[in-house]
Design a protein around this motif. Structure first.
Motif, PDB file in Angstrom:
ATOM      1  N   ASP A 131       0.862  -1.180   0.000  1.00  0.00           N
ATOM      2  CA  ASP A 131       0.000   0.000   0.000  1.00  0.00           C
ATOM      3  C   ASP A 131       0.896   1.227   0.000  1.00  0.00           C
ATOM      4  O   ASP A 131       1.655   1.437   0.947  1.00  0.00           O
ATOM      5  N   VAL A 132       0.826   2.015  -1.073  1.00  0.00           N
ATOM      6  CA  VAL A 132       1.647   3.214  -1.183  1.00  0.00           C
ATOM      7  C   VAL A 132       0.781   4.424  -0.845  1.00  0.00           C
ATOM      8  O   VAL A 132      -0.286   4.616  -1.421  1.00  0.00           O
ATOM      9  N   ASP A 133       1.245   5.231   0.096  1.00  0.00           N
ATOM     10  CA  ASP A 133       0.551   6.457   0.503  1.00  0.00           C
ATOM     11  C   ASP A 133       1.332   7.637  -0.047  1.00  0.00           C
ATOM     12  O   ASP A 133       2.361   8.017   0.505  1.00  0.00           O
ATOM     13  N   LEU A 134       0.847   8.196  -1.149  1.00  0.00           N
ATOM     14  CA  LEU A 134       1.538   9.298  -1.809  1.00  0.00           C
ATOM     15  C   LEU A 134       1.647  10.519  -0.897  1.00  0.00           C
ATOM     16  O   LEU A 134       2.713  11.122  -0.789  1.00  0.00           O
ATOM     17  N   ALA A 135       0.557  10.867  -0.221  1.00  0.00           N
ATOM     18  CA  ALA A 135       0.541  12.054   0.650  1.00  0.00           C
ATOM     19  C   ALA A 135       1.556  11.933   1.783  1.00  0.00           C
ATOM     20  O   ALA A 135       2.224  12.906   2.140  1.00  0.00           O
ATOM     21  N   ALA A 136       1.670  10.729   2.335  1.00  0.00           N
ATOM     22  CA  ALA A 136       2.593  10.516   3.455  1.00  0.00           C
ATOM     23  C   ALA A 136       4.012  10.214   2.971  1.00  0.00           C
ATOM     24  O   ALA A 136       4.956  10.264   3.755  1.00  0.00           O
TER      25      ALA A 136
END
Length: 68
Positions: free
Chosen positions: A35-40
């Motif tokens: 799961d990639v969290d762009l914002a974080a």
């Protein structure tokens, strides 16, 4: 029992970045979820056992980004 670990990734700026990191990290031995969290600026990896950090670093590098 699944192991979940989150790692900071630098250089991601768009959905293409997210897709590239997901694709490469999914190929690391033992990884069952990504799961990639762009914002974080982070990637969360789920696996059956702890993932080899150097293999993970190489996968993120192959995608064009840096595991911080």
């Amino acid at each position: 029992m699944a192991v979940t670990q989150t790692y900071p990734v630098t250089g991601m700026t768009c959905q293409h970045c997210v897709n590239a990191v997901e694709s490469e990290v999914s190929g690391v031995a033992g990884v069952t979820g990504v799961d990639v969290d762009l914002a974080a600026g982070a990637v969360t990896v789920t696996s059956e056992a702890p993932v080899d950090l150097e293999a993970l670093r190489a996968a993120v590098d192959e995608a064009g980004y840096v595991l911080a």
